[in-house]
Write an enzyme that holds these catalytic residues in place. Structure first.
Site, PDB file in Angstrom:
ATOM      1  N   LYS B  66     -28.792 -58.456  -4.534  1.00  0.00           N
ATOM      2  CA  LYS B  66     -28.015 -59.082  -3.579  1.00  0.00           C
ATOM      3  C   LYS B  66     -26.394 -58.986  -4.119  1.00  0.00           C
ATOM      4  O   LYS B  66     -26.415 -59.375  -5.493  1.00  0.00           O
ATOM      5  CB  LYS B  66     -28.383 -60.461  -3.090  1.00  0.00           C
ATOM      6  CG  LYS B  66     -27.395 -61.004  -1.880  1.00  0.00           C
ATOM      7  CD  LYS B  66     -27.811 -62.481  -1.419  1.00  0.00           C
ATOM      8  CE  LYS B  66     -27.057 -62.868  -0.155  1.00  0.00           C
ATOM      9  NZ  LYS B  66     -27.298 -64.011   0.190  1.00  0.00           N
ATOM     10  N   SER B 141     -28.119 -64.352   5.371  1.00  0.00           N
ATOM     11  CA  SER B 141     -27.153 -63.485   4.821  1.00  0.00           C
ATOM     12  C   SER B 141     -27.694 -62.289   4.051  1.00  0.00           C
ATOM     13  O   SER B 141     -26.855 -61.419   3.831  1.00  0.00           O
ATOM     14  CB  SER B 141     -26.112 -64.180   3.925  1.00  0.00           C
ATOM     15  OG  SER B 141     -26.699 -64.814   2.796  1.00  0.00           O
ATOM     16  N   SER B 165     -30.818 -68.172   4.002  1.00  0.00           N
ATOM     17  CA  SER B 165     -30.444 -66.781   3.850  1.00  0.00           C
ATOM     18  C   SER B 165     -31.523 -65.848   3.205  1.00  0.00           C
ATOM     19  O   SER B 165     -31.236 -64.615   2.886  1.00  0.00           O
ATOM     20  CB  SER B 165     -29.149 -66.632   2.971  1.00  0.00           C
ATOM     21  OG  SER B 165     -28.030 -67.025   3.842  1.00  0.00           O
TER      22      SER B 165
END
Lengths: 95, 477
Positions: B66, B141, B165
């Site tokens: 990420k 997210s 997330s």
């Protein structure tokens, strides 16, 4: 709490950013909606309840006061900025 | 997962992952950067294997990172303009641990800027698309990481979870997503969102892989003093295979989509059929978790994001005149609308006159919530809940209505407020073919038992039986 253009401008100032006029208008209704939602906490009785700021209630975690070798040196850190003079970061005039 | 050996080279594994990444990228927009130089690291692993050297437990395994984990490889942008051009000189602890075991990062994945969002639509670089339906959101997210695993580009990817997330995009894409107990994995080198809630975790294809990743990355870190003393893999093992699982009654209403409620009921029946005990619990404080979350989180965001000022690194707005204007223009141009909303709400709830009514009130609500969970875990081993009220929604459907977007987090944020571990388990699909996940929740430090039991739930679910069928038919390698 009423949200109007004045409160939006005040919060933008506290937050240290500029807003376009269009953004300011959108934020007025967005913030009002969010504050309306979070205000439902009023219904919850929290009398006599202590606040929680950290789930494990840790405090004062100590480590030996020894300097460890760092991953990045001064030169590398300064290379990340836009303008350097005399080994310092140069910024526009403050006053 | 497969690791490199004399018969299976790291180069072939990494090459295959990079090819898939490039193949899917134009349609799905999964990555903010693809690391073509990863091949060099794979060559090094193969050289070491050929030389008979010891290689790690993840030797040659390609993974996706990420884009809010700091490493010197590529720019760390957090999908935010204000970090544009930022090449970190430091490496996150979790990344160091993965790479020490031989894992190879093949790309940085897209997220909502600074992880503010539930759809990956708030990225400065544009949205990631759902792995099953290009017209729908990836969730967020950590949307890019979820899709990278769901499309089979990599066997695992990193994520961060502050309010759902990891778990929500995992459920939107049909993969496992795990948020550990707060403090289990070091946050050092991870772009901060809300420090008292942020957790590092993973997306994986199965629970054995998830367990291995946790074994490798969990542990106390002198660079993050909120990390817990080592416990993962050292917990007491419970021999009793019969579990007591509680289903929360308060969410059995029309706010949750009928298909998700049906999936939960079917799973509860399945658990009973397999000899487990299933009870119903009322948790009345849970419904206030979202309001408390959207006070505490923005307050911490406002503090954490005050460091981004255009001076030391990242984007800077030029020709601003004086220093104040430089700050204001840099932040004005560098943050997305959702970043601004959260910073402003944070400064509102912390400002004098409102602090007691909002921030302090929310901190007390957090205590009540923790007490409610503690009570629940005196009555059961695990809680089973939906991850989110709906399966993946359409791109653009909620992005202009912040409260509607926040409501997607209504079932996931309570775990972060209480520091609990949660595993998103893929259990099936909707009629329209969208993945459905359920969230298994355990007590603090109950991570490993939770992951093990999550594997059992998956195996007995509709999703698990489809996979078994595919295996028998030879449809899956």
């Amino acid at each position: 709490m009423e949200i109007n253009q004045e409160t939006v401008a005040h919060l933008a100032e506290l937050s240290n950013f500029s807003l376009s006029e269009e953004e300011g208008k959108r934020l007025e209704s967005d913030l009002a909606g969010i504050i309306d939602y979070i205000s439902q906490l009023d219904e919850l009785n929290t009398e006599g309840i202590e606040p929680t700021y950290q789930v494990f209630e840790m405090e004062n975690v100590w480590r030996p006061d020894q300097i460890e070798p760092q991953e990045a040196d001064r030169e590398e850190l300064l290379s990340l900025t836009k303008e350097v003079r005399n080994n310092q970061i140069k910024v526009p005039k403050v006053l | 997962m497969k690791t490199a050996s004399k018969d299976l080279t790291a180069v072939s594994m990494v090459k295959a992952a990079l090819e898939k990444a490039h193949h899917y990228q134009p349609d799905y927009h999964i990555f903010t950067w693809i690391n073509d130089a990863a091949i060099k690291k794979a060559e090094e692993i193969d050289r070491r294997i050929a030389a008979g050297e010891k290689v790690g437990r993840l030797a040659g395994v390609p993974y996706a990172l990420k884009d809010n984990f700091l490493t010197p490889e590529g720019e760390t942008t957090a999908s935010a303009r204000i970090l544009e051009g930022f090449e970190s000189p430091v490496t996150a602890t979790a990344v160091k641990k993965l790479e020490a075991e031989g894992a190879i990062m093949i790309g940085r994945t897209n997220l909502d800027a600074f992880a503010h969002g539930s759809s990956t639509e708030n990225s400065y670089y544009g949205p990631t698309k759902n792995s099953k339906d290009l017209t729908r959101v990836a969730g967020g997210s950590s949307g890019g990481s979820a899709v990278a695993v769901a499309l089979g580009i990599v066997p695992f990817a990193t994520g961060t979870d502050t309010g759902g997330s990891i778990r929500q995009p995992a459920s939107f894409n049909g993969v496992f997503g795990f948020k550990p107990t707060y403090g289990t994995i070091s946050r050092y080198g991870v772009v901060a969102m809300a420090s008292s809630l942020d957790c590092v975790g993973f997306f994986a294809e199965n629970t054995d892989d998830m367990d291995l990743l946790m074994m490798i990355c969990a542990g106390q870190d002198s660079y993050d003093l909120t990390t817990l003393p080592d416990y993962y893999g050292k917990e007491q093992v419970f021999d009793d295979p019969v579990k007591k699982i509680a289903v929360v009654k308060d969410f059995d209403n029309e706010a949750i989509s009928p298909e998700i409620r049906a999936a939960l009921k079917a799973e509860a029946e399945e658990l009973r059929a397999n000899g487990h005990e299933v009870i119903e619990l009322e948790m009345p404080a849970l419904k206030y978790a979202l309001a408390a979350y959207y006070i505490i989180t923005p307050a911490e965001i406002a503090s954490n994001l005050s460091r981004h000022d255009g001076i030391r690194y990242g984007f800077r707005s030029e020709d601003s005149g004086d220093l104040t204007a430089l700050y204001q223009n840099t932040r004005g141009e560098g943050f997305m609308s959702e970043n601004k909303r959260r910073i402003m709400i944070g400064n509102f709830v912390l400002s004098s006159g409102f602090y007691d009514a909002y921030y302090l009130k929310a901190a007390k609500a957090r205590t009540l919530l923790i007490q409610e969970f503690d009570k629940a875990f005196r009555e059961c081993d695990f809680l089973l809940m939906p991850v989110s009220p709906n399966p993946a929604f359409r791109l653009g459907e909620k992005v202009n209505d912040p409260v509607a977007m926040y409501l997607e987090d209504v079932l996931s944020v309570s775990l972060n407020l209480a520091g609990l571990p949660g595993l998103s388990v893929p259990v099936g699909e909707t009629e329209a073919g969208l993945p459905v996940g359920l969230q298994l929740v355990g007590p603090r430090r109950g991570d490993r038992e939770l992951i093990r039991f999550g594997g059992e739930i998956h195996k007995n679910s509709a999703a698990g039986s489809t996979e078994r069928h595919a295996d028998i038919m030879g449809g899956k390698d």
